[in-house]
Design a protein around this motif. Sequence first.
Motif, PDB file in Angstrom:
ATOM      1  N   TYR A 209       0.857  -1.193   0.000  1.00 19.44           N
ATOM      2  CA  TYR A 209       0.000   0.000   0.000  1.00 19.44           C
ATOM      3  C   TYR A 209       0.886   1.233   0.000  1.00 19.44           C
ATOM      4  CZ  TYR A 209      -4.552  -2.184   0.571  1.00 19.44           C
ATOM      5  OH  TYR A 209      -5.701  -2.886   0.361  1.00 19.44           O
ATOM      6  N   PHE A 210       1.417   1.557  -1.159  1.00 24.20           N
ATOM      7  CA  PHE A 210       2.338   2.674  -1.288  1.00 24.20           C
ATOM      8  C   PHE A 210       1.590   3.997  -1.157  1.00 24.20           C
ATOM      9  CE2 PHE A 210       4.998   5.433  -4.153  1.00 24.20           C
ATOM     10  CZ  PHE A 210       6.069   5.524  -3.283  1.00 24.20           C
ATOM     11  N   LEU A 211       2.096   4.848  -0.256  1.00 24.12           N
ATOM     12  CA  LEU A 211       1.506   6.173  -0.001  1.00 24.12           C
ATOM     13  C   LEU A 211       0.043   6.082   0.407  1.00 24.12           C
ATOM     14  CD1 LEU A 211       3.060   8.228  -2.951  1.00 24.12           C
ATOM     15  CD2 LEU A 211       3.871   8.048  -0.584  1.00 24.12           C
ATOM     16  N   GLY A 212      -0.342   4.968   1.010  1.00 21.59           N
ATOM     17  CA  GLY A 212      -1.711   4.809   1.479  1.00 21.59           C
ATOM     18  C   GLY A 212      -2.705   4.385   0.425  1.00 21.59           C
ATOM     19  N   TYR A 213      -2.241   4.153  -0.799  1.00 25.33           N
ATOM     20  CA  TYR A 213      -3.112   3.704  -1.876  1.00 25.33           C
ATOM     21  C   TYR A 213      -2.883   2.220  -2.142  1.00 25.33           C
ATOM     22  CZ  TYR A 213      -3.722   8.698  -2.769  1.00 25.33           C
ATOM     23  OH  TYR A 213      -4.003  10.033  -2.635  1.00 25.33           O
ATOM     24  N   ARG A 214      -3.828   1.591  -2.830  1.00 26.98           N
ATOM     25  CA  ARG A 214      -3.686   0.182  -3.151  1.00 26.98           C
ATOM     26  C   ARG A 214      -2.727   0.027  -4.333  1.00 26.98           C
ATOM     27  NH1 ARG A 214      -9.027  -1.949  -2.638  1.00 26.98           N
ATOM     28  NH2 ARG A 214      -8.515  -2.302  -0.454  1.00 26.98           N
ATOM     29  N   LEU A 215      -1.499   0.441  -4.081  1.00 26.28           N
ATOM     30  CA  LEU A 215      -0.426   0.344  -5.063  1.00 26.28           C
ATOM     31  C   LEU A 215       0.708  -0.461  -4.442  1.00 26.28           C
ATOM     32  CD1 LEU A 215      -0.251   4.058  -6.284  1.00 26.28           C
ATOM     33  CD2 LEU A 215      -1.320   2.156  -7.487  1.00 26.28           C
ATOM     34  N   ALA A 216       1.095  -1.529  -5.090  1.00 23.17           N
ATOM     35  CA  ALA A 216       2.203  -2.344  -4.606  1.00 23.17           C
ATOM     36  C   ALA A 216       3.492  -1.817  -5.225  1.00 23.17           C
ATOM     37  CB  ALA A 216       1.994  -3.805  -4.962  1.00 23.17           C
ATOM     38  N   ALA A 217       4.326  -1.186  -4.411  1.00 24.25           N
ATOM     39  CA  ALA A 217       5.575  -0.609  -4.903  1.00 24.25           C
ATOM     40  C   ALA A 217       6.742  -1.322  -4.241  1.00 24.25           C
ATOM     41  CB  ALA A 217       5.637   0.885  -4.616  1.00 24.25           C
TER      42      ALA A 217
ATOM     43  N   GLN B 156      24.641  -6.708 -12.578  1.00 23.61           N
ATOM     44  CA  GLN B 156      24.197  -6.124 -11.312  1.00 23.61           C
ATOM     45  C   GLN B 156      23.330  -4.911 -11.611  1.00 23.61           C
ATOM     46  OE1 GLN B 156      27.635  -5.031  -9.050  1.00 23.61           O
ATOM     47  NE2 GLN B 156      28.737  -4.244 -10.826  1.00 23.61           N
ATOM     48  N   GLY B 157      22.315  -4.730 -10.777  1.00 18.77           N
ATOM     49  CA  GLY B 157      21.408  -3.622 -11.055  1.00 18.77           C
ATOM     50  C   GLY B 157      20.271  -3.559 -10.066  1.00 18.77           C
ATOM     51  N   VAL B 158      19.272  -2.778 -10.429  1.00 20.21           N
ATOM     52  CA  VAL B 158      18.120  -2.559  -9.577  1.00 20.21           C
ATOM     53  C   VAL B 158      16.864  -2.467 -10.437  1.00 20.21           C
ATOM     54  CG1 VAL B 158      18.425  -0.043  -9.627  1.00 20.21           C
ATOM     55  CG2 VAL B 158      17.144  -1.094  -7.747  1.00 20.21           C
ATOM     56  N   ASN B 159      15.777  -3.021  -9.917  1.00 17.49           N
ATOM     57  CA  ASN B 159      14.459  -2.872 -10.535  1.00 17.49           C
ATOM     58  C   ASN B 159      13.577  -2.060  -9.600  1.00 17.49           C
ATOM     59  OD1 ASN B 159      15.178  -4.531 -12.681  1.00 17.49           O
ATOM     60  ND2 ASN B 159      14.499  -6.383 -11.627  1.00 17.49           N
ATOM     61  N   LEU B 160      12.890  -1.082 -10.126  1.00 22.56           N
ATOM     62  CA  LEU B 160      11.875  -0.323  -9.391  1.00 22.56           C
ATOM     63  C   LEU B 160      10.531  -0.645 -10.023  1.00 22.56           C
ATOM     64  CD1 LEU B 160      13.681   3.137  -9.195  1.00 22.56           C
ATOM     65  CD2 LEU B 160      13.739   1.269  -7.527  1.00 22.56           C
ATOM     66  N   ARG B 161       9.540  -1.031  -9.198  1.00 24.29           N
ATOM     67  CA  ARG B 161       8.274  -1.500  -9.771  1.00 24.29           C
ATOM     68  C   ARG B 161       7.087  -1.011  -8.954  1.00 24.29           C
ATOM     69  NH1 ARG B 161       8.012  -5.513  -6.068  1.00 24.29           N
ATOM     70  NH2 ARG B 161      10.030  -6.331  -5.374  1.00 24.29           N
ATOM     71  N   ILE B 162       5.957  -0.946  -9.633  1.00 20.09           N
ATOM     72  CA  ILE B 162       4.709  -0.560  -9.001  1.00 20.09           C
ATOM     73  C   ILE B 162       3.576  -1.294  -9.717  1.00 20.09           C
ATOM     74  CG2 ILE B 162       4.321   1.482 -10.457  1.00 20.09           C
ATOM     75  CD1 ILE B 162       3.291   2.872  -7.875  1.00 20.09           C
ATOM     76  N   ALA B 163       2.577  -1.729  -8.957  1.00 21.45           N
ATOM     77  CA  ALA B 163       1.451  -2.462  -9.528  1.00 21.45           C
ATOM     78  C   ALA B 163       0.168  -1.981  -8.874  1.00 21.45           C
ATOM     79  CB  ALA B 163       1.613  -3.972  -9.325  1.00 21.45           C
ATOM     80  N   ALA B 164      -0.902  -1.976  -9.662  1.00 23.54           N
ATOM     81  CA  ALA B 164      -2.196  -1.513  -9.157  1.00 23.54           C
ATOM     82  C   ALA B 164      -3.296  -2.430  -9.670  1.00 23.54           C
ATOM     83  CB  ALA B 164      -2.471  -0.078  -9.606  1.00 23.54           C
TER      84      ALA B 164
ATOM     85  N   LEU C  66      -7.725  -8.659 -12.235  1.00 25.10           N
ATOM     86  CA  LEU C  66      -6.829  -8.059 -13.226  1.00 25.10           C
ATOM     87  C   LEU C  66      -6.020  -6.938 -12.580  1.00 25.10           C
ATOM     88  CD1 LEU C  66      -6.008  -7.965 -16.266  1.00 25.10           C
ATOM     89  CD2 LEU C  66      -7.818  -6.234 -16.551  1.00 25.10           C
ATOM     90  N   SER C  67      -4.718  -6.927 -12.842  1.00 22.58           N
ATOM     91  CA  SER C  67      -3.865  -5.873 -12.305  1.00 22.58           C
ATOM     92  C   SER C  67      -2.877  -5.414 -13.369  1.00 22.58           C
ATOM     93  CB  SER C  67      -3.100  -6.359 -11.060  1.00 22.58           C
ATOM     94  OG  SER C  67      -2.234  -7.428 -11.382  1.00 22.58           O
ATOM     95  N   ALA C  68      -2.411  -4.182 -13.215  1.00 31.76           N
ATOM     96  CA  ALA C  68      -1.429  -3.610 -14.143  1.00 31.76           C
ATOM     97  C   ALA C  68      -0.165  -3.278 -13.376  1.00 31.76           C
ATOM     98  CB  ALA C  68      -1.997  -2.355 -14.802  1.00 31.76           C
ATOM     99  N   SER C  69       0.970  -3.329 -14.066  1.00 29.16           N
ATOM    100  CA  SER C  69       2.235  -3.056 -13.394  1.00 29.16           C
ATOM    101  C   SER C  69       3.146  -2.243 -14.314  1.00 29.16           C
ATOM    102  CB  SER C  69       2.928  -4.362 -12.997  1.00 29.16           C
ATOM    103  OG  SER C  69       3.237  -5.139 -14.143  1.00 29.16           O
ATOM    104  N   LEU C  70       4.092  -1.554 -13.697  1.00 25.94           N
ATOM    105  CA  LEU C  70       5.081  -0.765 -14.417  1.00 25.94           C
ATOM    106  C   LEU C  70       6.402  -0.913 -13.665  1.00 25.94           C
ATOM    107  CD1 LEU C  70       5.242   1.191 -16.869  1.00 25.94           C
ATOM    108  CD2 LEU C  70       5.049   3.075 -15.234  1.00 25.94           C
ATOM    109  N   ALA C  71       7.478  -1.222 -14.402  1.00 31.13           N
ATOM    110  CA  ALA C  71       8.772  -1.434 -13.762  1.00 31.13           C
ATOM    111  C   ALA C  71       9.880  -0.778 -14.566  1.00 31.13           C
ATOM    112  CB  ALA C  71       9.046  -2.941 -13.615  1.00 31.13           C
TER     113      ALA C  71
END
Length: 788
Positions: free
Chosen positions: A489-497, A517-525, A531-536
Amino acid sequence: MKAGSNLLNAVSAVALSAGIVVSGAGIATLSAVAVAEAAVINRIEVRGNERVDASTVRNNVTIQPGTSFDNNDIDESVKRLFSTGLFSDVRISVSGGALIVSVSENQIVNQVVFNGNKKLKDEQLKRVVQMQPLGAYNEEILQADVESIKEAYNAIGRSDATVSTRLVPVNGGRVNIAFEINEGDRTKISAINFVGNQAFGDGRLADVIATKRSGLLSFLTRKDVYDEDKLRADEELLRRFYYNHGYADFRVLSSFAELDEARNEYVVTITVEEGERYTFGDINIESTVSGLNTEELRGLLETRSGNVYSAEDVEDSILAISDRVAGMGYPFAQVTPRGDRDFANRTISVTYLVDEGTRAYVERIEIIGNTRTRDYVIRREFDLAEGDAFNQVLVRRAKKRLESLGFFETVDISTRPGTEPDRVILVVNVKDQPTGEFGIGGGYSNTDGFSATLDITEKNFLGRGQFIRGSIGKGEDTQTYSVSFTEPYFLGYRLAAGFDVYKNEDSSFDGFNRIDQGVNLRIAAPITEDLSASLAYKLNQTDYDGESPDPDDFNSNPFFNTVDAGDRITSSLTAGLSFNTLDDNQLPREGIAARFALEYAGLGGDAEYIKATAKATYFQMLSESQDIIGSVSVGAGHVVSTGDDLNVFDHFFLGQDVIRGFDSRGFGPRLQEGGKFLESAGGTTYFNGSLEVSAPLPLISRDLGLRMNVFTDAGTLFGNDIAAADLSCGGCTPQTVVGADLEFRASVGVGLTWASPFGPLRIYYAEPVVKEKFDETKKIGFGASTRF
């Protein structure tokens, strides 16, 4: 309390006229002085107190000098003195102008100890008893503590545990209390019998309920502990199961457990009446809400005429309609299903009635039972809060969400009246369960030998609902490290970050190492419940000369031209859609899991491509009675350069992840130098499919959780976009890419899955039946995970 307050009230009239003294023990004795109807005393004398100050006694007496009193005041004073817990007896009498309060003090508890306990630690037992050091000793509370300890042992399957007490007086009116415990043996469940079931076998129904038969490893799972409340919950699980499989008339006729005291074992018997199996008949929507177009709501229905009746489909339809109607400005609208059975044709027609509903508001949401998960983690699964319109449908949705989190063993939501007629209090009662996992996995390759992975996962970190995982892997030529974190619950919203940090080392290449080596940053709603959508965003650095091989190797081996020796940066953005209707993520029997992803690389860095991937798996019961599950899986992917030719590692590299029996990077286009096959060159396009059937292992008790799997995998990886110039060099044999055409591979195999107390364990053997001579195989694979 020893004071007999009812007796005092019953004899009050006699006491006032005959001069009877009322004692805390409920005894009536003759007094030398009669108490008048409106007696007045000039002082209060306290007798018998040793540790308790006299002022404490006087402060709890409702009678005051110079003020008239009657027998009701005496009764109230006695009750107040006993309620302090300081006294074992209280007597009040009148002598001359004095009120005499005689007390016998309770002993003070000096120490509480537990002897004989091993299965339950002292700290666990201290939490269930009321007797505590420095508290007042009370015989009734002591006996209640004995029963509480027995209940605690009953909860871990030791119903024959016995508890006795020993009191040891010490100086100063103190006493030590010792609970002497004989833990006894575990009370097992030797059998769970089902009577009256025809459509489903005993083994299938045993999988549905939470109570399990005792087995070799039951001491780890604790699922073989008999509990009457748990058995009632099992009845509800059976009802839900049958209602969702068409048996709308299903009933549990009885459920009970018989204890064989000689063997200290329970035999559980559940008698059911299945009834007929129904399909859906006509499906309609009616409304009394003015201006509501019911035809616009029909597309929301999960129920379809001709499908097998399912109570869950009805409930999902109610949720969908309620959401839409509330969004149209009718927050109090109530959706009620009305069923019409056709016994002759065994169909159930359903009409959804949309009414305005009763205006009620949520006054308060009370959360109880959670010992680890924080309140706000539970509250945020509700689509309603204090002051909102009460909606039973949204309450059911919240319950479903809480259950799907995997944080709780049980979830129960009930209501009770609020302070006003239009107010409702929601009571959420949960029981936390372990959410950590310790996992190991591995495999064997005929080229790379053995490999192993180790990971630790916590799905409810610090009770905040956060997901965290750490993983390491080691093979003969590979090492992997990763850390992942997700805030649902990112920032109090139903967003998985969340983010992933990783490092992978691979020295299996000829003449050089590769380090990523690296990093992934992701968010899903969520878009809908399924059905859910994601962005990474991914930022990856690849080093192709990790251990500084001989520079001459780069000049003499054309393969190094394809990887551009040195650091290489990939900066990409991936958008994805996920669809999931699985009935159980651990052992799915019905439903679909699908995902589509589109990655664009070119936001800076060295890579420039667009990569699309898709995968879908469908599960279906092939035999309800035998619990045979079939699954079909398909997948595809394609990558195309948006700049120059693709770098070799921008291609797809596939192996046992899509076709079991092949090694990592085991099939597809490969580099060739003369007659020697070298590294995998990767491909630009792939298709794959799998068929699998699983069933309980025959001749083995299904309580062990062993299942046999038979599968066949097939697929192809073709196409290659490595520039021809990168495959040639001066003074050396030029390299070519072979296997870039559309050539299918296939394998068949068998596997074993064990739903062990440590988590699911899987092992398989796969034999490639269609392969190319340059492919690399890996016929055995295994893996496991465990909760903690």
